[in-house]
Design a protein around this motif. Structure first.
Motif, PDB file in Angstrom:
ATOM      1  N   VAL A  61       0.859  -1.182   0.000  1.00 10.47           N
ATOM      2  CA  VAL A  61       0.000   0.000   0.000  1.00 10.47           C
ATOM      3  C   VAL A  61       0.896   1.232   0.000  1.00 10.47           C
ATOM      4  CG1 VAL A  61      -1.786   1.292   1.217  1.00 10.47           C
ATOM      5  CG2 VAL A  61      -1.822  -1.217   1.231  1.00 10.47           C
ATOM      6  N   LEU A  62       0.616   2.179  -0.883  1.00 11.73           N
ATOM      7  CA  LEU A  62       1.352   3.435  -0.927  1.00 11.73           C
ATOM      8  C   LEU A  62       0.677   4.432   0.003  1.00 11.73           C
ATOM      9  CD1 LEU A  62       3.423   5.445  -2.077  1.00 11.73           C
ATOM     10  CD2 LEU A  62       1.783   5.936  -3.903  1.00 11.73           C
ATOM     11  N   TYR A  63       1.456   5.003   0.942  1.00 11.34           N
ATOM     12  CA  TYR A  63       0.942   6.009   1.875  1.00 11.34           C
ATOM     13  C   TYR A  63       1.449   7.373   1.427  1.00 11.34           C
ATOM     14  CZ  TYR A  63      -0.560   2.163   4.794  1.00 11.34           C
ATOM     15  OH  TYR A  63      -1.190   1.033   5.264  1.00 11.34           O
ATOM     16  N   LEU A  64       0.520   8.266   1.178  1.00 11.86           N
ATOM     17  CA  LEU A  64       0.832   9.572   0.606  1.00 11.86           C
ATOM     18  C   LEU A  64       0.318  10.657   1.551  1.00 11.86           C
ATOM     19  CD1 LEU A  64       2.159  10.665  -1.982  1.00 11.86           C
ATOM     20  CD2 LEU A  64      -0.118  10.778  -3.004  1.00 11.86           C
ATOM     21  N   THR A  65       1.222  11.540   1.966  1.00 10.94           N
ATOM     22  CA  THR A  65       0.855  12.608   2.890  1.00 10.94           C
ATOM     23  C   THR A  65       0.194  13.755   2.143  1.00 10.94           C
ATOM     24  OG1 THR A  65       2.720  12.016   4.314  1.00 10.94           O
ATOM     25  CG2 THR A  65       1.732  14.188   4.656  1.00 10.94           C
ATOM     26  N   ALA A  66      -0.782  14.375   2.776  1.00 13.03           N
ATOM     27  CA  ALA A  66      -1.494  15.506   2.178  1.00 13.03           C
ATOM     28  C   ALA A  66      -0.496  16.554   1.676  1.00 13.03           C
ATOM     29  CB  ALA A  66      -2.436  16.122   3.204  1.00 13.03           C
ATOM     30  N   GLY A  67      -0.699  17.002   0.425  1.00  8.65           N
ATOM     31  CA  GLY A  67       0.180  17.989  -0.190  1.00  8.65           C
ATOM     32  C   GLY A  67       1.336  17.399  -0.963  1.00  8.65           C
ATOM     33  N   ASP A  68       1.597  16.090  -0.802  1.00 10.97           N
ATOM     34  CA  ASP A  68       2.705  15.445  -1.519  1.00 10.97           C
ATOM     35  C   ASP A  68       2.212  14.823  -2.825  1.00 10.97           C
ATOM     36  OD1 ASP A  68       4.370  16.194   0.498  1.00 10.97           O
ATOM     37  OD2 ASP A  68       4.535  14.200   1.406  1.00 10.97           O
ATOM     38  N   SER A  69       3.172  14.440  -3.660  1.00 14.92           N
ATOM     39  CA  SER A  69       2.839  13.821  -4.938  1.00 14.92           C
ATOM     40  C   SER A  69       3.752  12.635  -5.188  1.00 14.92           C
ATOM     41  CB  SER A  69       2.978  14.824  -6.091  1.00 14.92           C
ATOM     42  OG  SER A  69       4.319  15.276  -6.193  1.00 14.92           O
ATOM     43  N   THR A  70       3.362  11.783  -6.120  1.00 13.51           N
ATOM     44  CA  THR A  70       4.179  10.634  -6.482  1.00 13.51           C
ATOM     45  C   THR A  70       3.943  10.303  -7.946  1.00 13.51           C
ATOM     46  OG1 THR A  70       4.769   8.371  -5.855  1.00 13.51           O
ATOM     47  CG2 THR A  70       2.443   8.903  -5.880  1.00 13.51           C
ATOM     48  N   ALA A  71       4.933   9.645  -8.554  1.00 10.14           N
ATOM     49  CA  ALA A  71       4.823   9.162  -9.933  1.00 10.14           C
ATOM     50  C   ALA A  71       5.097   7.668  -9.909  1.00 10.14           C
ATOM     51  CB  ALA A  71       5.819   9.885 -10.842  1.00 10.14           C
ATOM     52  N   LEU A  72       4.109   6.872 -10.317  1.00 20.50           N
ATOM     53  CA  LEU A  72       4.204   5.423 -10.256  1.00 20.50           C
ATOM     54  C   LEU A  72       4.349   4.844 -11.659  1.00 20.50           C
ATOM     55  CD1 LEU A  72       1.367   4.713  -7.649  1.00 20.50           C
ATOM     56  CD2 LEU A  72       3.819   4.928  -7.233  1.00 20.50           C
ATOM     57  N   ALA A  73       5.391   4.034 -11.838  1.00 16.80           N
ATOM     58  CA  ALA A  73       5.576   3.356 -13.117  1.00 16.80           C
ATOM     59  C   ALA A  73       4.476   2.319 -13.307  1.00 16.80           C
ATOM     60  CB  ALA A  73       6.949   2.695 -13.169  1.00 16.80           C
ATOM     61  N   ILE A  98      -8.486  10.979  -3.089  1.00 16.76           N
ATOM     62  CA  ILE A  98      -7.116  11.323  -2.689  1.00 16.76           C
ATOM     63  C   ILE A  98      -6.727  12.710  -3.182  1.00 16.76           C
ATOM     64  CG2 ILE A  98      -4.703  10.618  -2.748  1.00 16.76           C
ATOM     65  CD1 ILE A  98      -6.459   8.619  -1.310  1.00 16.76           C
ATOM     66  N   GLY A  99      -7.005  12.983  -4.460  1.00 18.25           N
ATOM     67  CA  GLY A  99      -6.615  14.253  -5.069  1.00 18.25           C
ATOM     68  C   GLY A  99      -6.529  14.104  -6.570  1.00 18.25           C
ATOM     69  N   GLU A 100      -5.806  14.984  -7.221  1.00 22.28           N
ATOM     70  CA  GLU A 100      -5.666  14.919  -8.674  1.00 22.28           C
ATOM     71  C   GLU A 100      -4.844  13.693  -9.065  1.00 22.28           C
ATOM     72  OE1 GLU A 100      -4.116  17.665 -12.444  1.00 22.28           O
ATOM     73  OE2 GLU A 100      -3.867  18.354 -10.362  1.00 22.28           O
ATOM     74  N   ALA A 101      -5.293  12.959 -10.119  1.00 22.59           N
ATOM     75  CA  ALA A 101      -4.589  11.765 -10.587  1.00 22.59           C
ATOM     76  C   ALA A 101      -4.748  11.656 -12.091  1.00 22.59           C
ATOM     77  CB  ALA A 101      -5.126  10.505  -9.903  1.00 22.59           C
ATOM     78  N   TYR A 102      -3.641  11.330 -12.779  1.00 22.21           N
ATOM     79  CA  TYR A 102      -3.686  11.223 -14.239  1.00 22.21           C
ATOM     80  C   TYR A 102      -2.452  10.463 -14.714  1.00 22.21           C
ATOM     81  CZ  TYR A 102      -0.348  15.090 -13.864  1.00 22.21           C
ATOM     82  OH  TYR A 102       0.735  15.867 -13.531  1.00 22.21           O
ATOM     83  N   LEU A 103      -2.468  10.047 -15.987  1.00 16.58           N
ATOM     84  CA  LEU A 103      -1.318   9.430 -16.630  1.00 16.58           C
ATOM     85  C   LEU A 103      -0.553  10.493 -17.396  1.00 16.58           C
ATOM     86  CD1 LEU A 103      -2.859   6.119 -18.022  1.00 16.58           C
ATOM     87  CD2 LEU A 103      -1.405   6.384 -16.012  1.00 16.58           C
ATOM     88  N   ASP A 104       0.775  10.548 -17.201  1.00 10.29           N
ATOM     89  CA  ASP A 104       1.555  11.552 -17.926  1.00 10.29           C
ATOM     90  C   ASP A 104       2.027  10.985 -19.261  1.00 10.29           C
ATOM     91  OD1 ASP A 104       3.628   9.826 -17.337  1.00 10.29           O
ATOM     92  OD2 ASP A 104       4.770  11.241 -16.113  1.00 10.29           O
ATOM     93  N   SER A 105       2.873  11.730 -19.956  1.00 10.08           N
ATOM     94  CA  SER A 105       3.311  11.339 -21.296  1.00 10.08           C
ATOM     95  C   SER A 105       4.188  10.089 -21.285  1.00 10.08           C
ATOM     96  CB  SER A 105       4.078  12.496 -21.952  1.00 10.08           C
ATOM     97  OG  SER A 105       5.200  12.865 -21.165  1.00 10.08           O
ATOM     98  N   LEU A 106       4.722   9.736 -20.125  1.00 17.02           N
ATOM     99  CA  LEU A 106       5.535   8.524 -19.993  1.00 17.02           C
ATOM    100  C   LEU A 106       4.711   7.360 -19.477  1.00 17.02           C
ATOM    101  CD1 LEU A 106       8.774  10.074 -18.419  1.00 17.02           C
ATOM    102  CD2 LEU A 106       8.328   9.557 -20.828  1.00 17.02           C
ATOM    103  N   ASP A 107       3.395   7.517 -19.480  1.00 13.76           N
ATOM    104  CA  ASP A 107       2.467   6.494 -18.986  1.00 13.76           C
ATOM    105  C   ASP A 107       2.719   6.149 -17.522  1.00 13.76           C
ATOM    106  OD1 ASP A 107       1.085   6.328 -21.352  1.00 13.76           O
ATOM    107  OD2 ASP A 107       2.396   4.774 -22.178  1.00 13.76           O
ATOM    108  N   ARG A 108       3.110   7.156 -16.743  1.00 14.21           N
ATOM    109  CA  ARG A 108       3.225   6.993 -15.293  1.00 14.21           C
ATOM    110  C   ARG A 108       1.953   7.513 -14.641  1.00 14.21           C
ATOM    111  NH1 ARG A 108       8.527  10.209 -13.770  1.00 14.21           N
ATOM    112  NH2 ARG A 108       7.259  11.767 -14.870  1.00 14.21           N
ATOM    113  N   LEU A 109       1.558   6.875 -13.547  1.00 11.62           N
ATOM    114  CA  LEU A 109       0.402   7.352 -12.803  1.00 11.62           C
ATOM    115  C   LEU A 109       0.864   8.442 -11.835  1.00 11.62           C
ATOM    116  CD1 LEU A 109      -2.593   7.207 -12.005  1.00 11.62           C
ATOM    117  CD2 LEU A 109      -1.983   5.399 -10.361  1.00 11.62           C
ATOM    118  N   GLN A 125      -7.149   2.010 -10.758  1.00  9.57           N
ATOM    119  CA  GLN A 125      -7.083   0.977 -11.802  1.00  9.57           C
ATOM    120  C   GLN A 125      -6.554   1.591 -13.093  1.00  9.57           C
ATOM    121  OE1 GLN A 125     -10.817  -0.833 -12.851  1.00  9.57           O
ATOM    122  NE2 GLN A 125      -9.920  -2.151 -14.436  1.00  9.57           N
ATOM    123  N   VAL A 126      -5.413   1.097 -13.551  1.00 12.28           N
ATOM    124  CA  VAL A 126      -4.846   1.516 -14.832  1.00 12.28           C
ATOM    125  C   VAL A 126      -4.940   0.319 -15.780  1.00 12.28           C
ATOM    126  CG1 VAL A 126      -2.821   2.392 -16.040  1.00 12.28           C
ATOM    127  CG2 VAL A 126      -3.297   3.137 -13.697  1.00 12.28           C
TER     128      VAL A 126
END
Length: 341
Positions: A61-73, A98-109, A125-126
């Motif tokens: 499980v990924l734990y993400l603190t409010a205000g932080d961001s992550t990029a998942l392969a 959780i917040g804003e979520a999208y796939l970038d140009s490198l297909d990372r979440l 779900q990707v």
């Protein structure tokens, strides 16, 4: 001559504590989360009242603190879809808690946790789809506010007083999931104080503190955690008061005398002594000058051997007021001591 003194008599029985190693297991659910998996830490040094370690974070499980961001392969097994071209998309990124979520140009979440987020759990779900169908991978994410440290106002207690203190579990976003108590480093000399939650059959947020006889400030840290693994620490100082025994002069005792024969024990008199670890009895020694004695038996006030190196039986007199004596009067401390029973 000092006006206030206390007279300690110490016997230290040393023992050793063996340390045990902990191992960290692998991430179970998604290989892409492994690089983000927090390292499991050994719980802080727990006192005899600690209860549990409250390490609630789950593997995978990924734990993400409010205000932080992550990029998942994103790695999707396309077995069964042949080699036809297709498209990668996030099936449920919109309107997630959780917040804003999208796939970038490198297909990372990409996940941006909202700054005002308190606590939420969500599975992203990707999926990869082509004319032959769709295959998916999943990311379990918990978004949460930061842990809090609350400095509590000092609580004033009398020696051996019992105090009940409810902690504000309603300040946690999720249901109460764990609690613990750890000792905070201080210079308090008491050993017999107790701190515990009212029940350990289930998570609880009300602590009980039973004061020692020693005067001074004892500080503990009480921790309560919720289902999002958010843990709030409450640093609580207890100031313990103890009466002073007046010896000499008008209204004072002629002498401070205790031969341990006027009460049955097994602990020392509250009036004369600050410690409870010695064993008051009438049979452990031979050829004694009285019928009572205090035995340094290597067991604490709960009848258990000491578990920490440096701890041992201790016998300290209560706080004594000697202002009733004139400066030219002599004051003596005398006691009988018999080694080895």
């Amino acid at each position: 001559m000092k006006q206030y003194i206390y007279l300690p008599l110490l016997l230290l029985l040393l023992s050793c504590v063996a340390a045990s190693a902990q191992q960290v297991g692998p991430v179970r659910y998604n290989a892409a989360l492994q690089q983000h998996q927090p390292t499991q830490k050994t719980a802080p040094g727990a006192t005899r009242n600690s209860g549990r370690d409250c390490n609630l974070e789950e593997f995978g499980v990924l734990y993400l603190t409010a205000g932080d961001s992550t990029a998942l392969a994103v790695e999707i097994d396309t077995f069964g879809l042949d080699t036809l071209p297709g498209e990668i998309s996030c099936a449920n990124c919109d309107d997630n808690p959780i917040g804003e979520a999208y796939l970038d140009s490198l297909d990372r979440l990409i996940i941006l946790a909202d700054e005002e987020l308190l606590g939420a759990a969500y599975t992203f779900q990707v999926q990869f789809c082509n004319p032959n169908g769709c295959n998916s991978t999943f990311f379990e994410v918990v978004g949460r506010r930061e842990n809090r440290l609350v400095e509590w106002d000092t609580i004033l207690l009398e020696a051996e007083e019992l105090y009940e203190l409810p902690l504000p579990a309603s300040d946690l976003p999720g249901p109460l999931a764990c609690n613990k108590i750890t000792d905070f480093p201080d210079e308090y000399e008491g050993l017999d104080q107790l701190s515990y939650y009212t029940t350990y059959a289930k998570p609880d947020s009300t602590i009980i503190y039973v004061a020692s006889r020693h005067a001074g400030v004892d500080v503990i840290t009480a921790t309560i955690c919720d289902s999002f693994a958010i843990c709030d620490d409450y640093r609580i100082p207890f100031r313990i008061q103890h009466d002073t025994l007046k010896v000499g002069g008008s209204g004072g005792l002629e002498a401070f005398l205790d031969d341990f024969s006027s009460y049955r024990g097994p602990v020392t008199s509250t009036r004369f002594w600050l410690d409870q670890s010695v064993y008051v009895n009438d049979h452990y020694a031979t050829d004694v000058p009285s019928i009572g004695m205090a035995t340094f038996d290597g067991l604490n006030s709960f009848g258990r051997p000491y578990g920490d190196a440096g701890d041992g039986d201790r016998l300290t007199s209560t706080y004594i007021d000697l202002r009733g004596f004139n400066n030219n009067e002599e004051v003596f401390l005398t006691f009988w001591l018999k080694p080895a029973g």
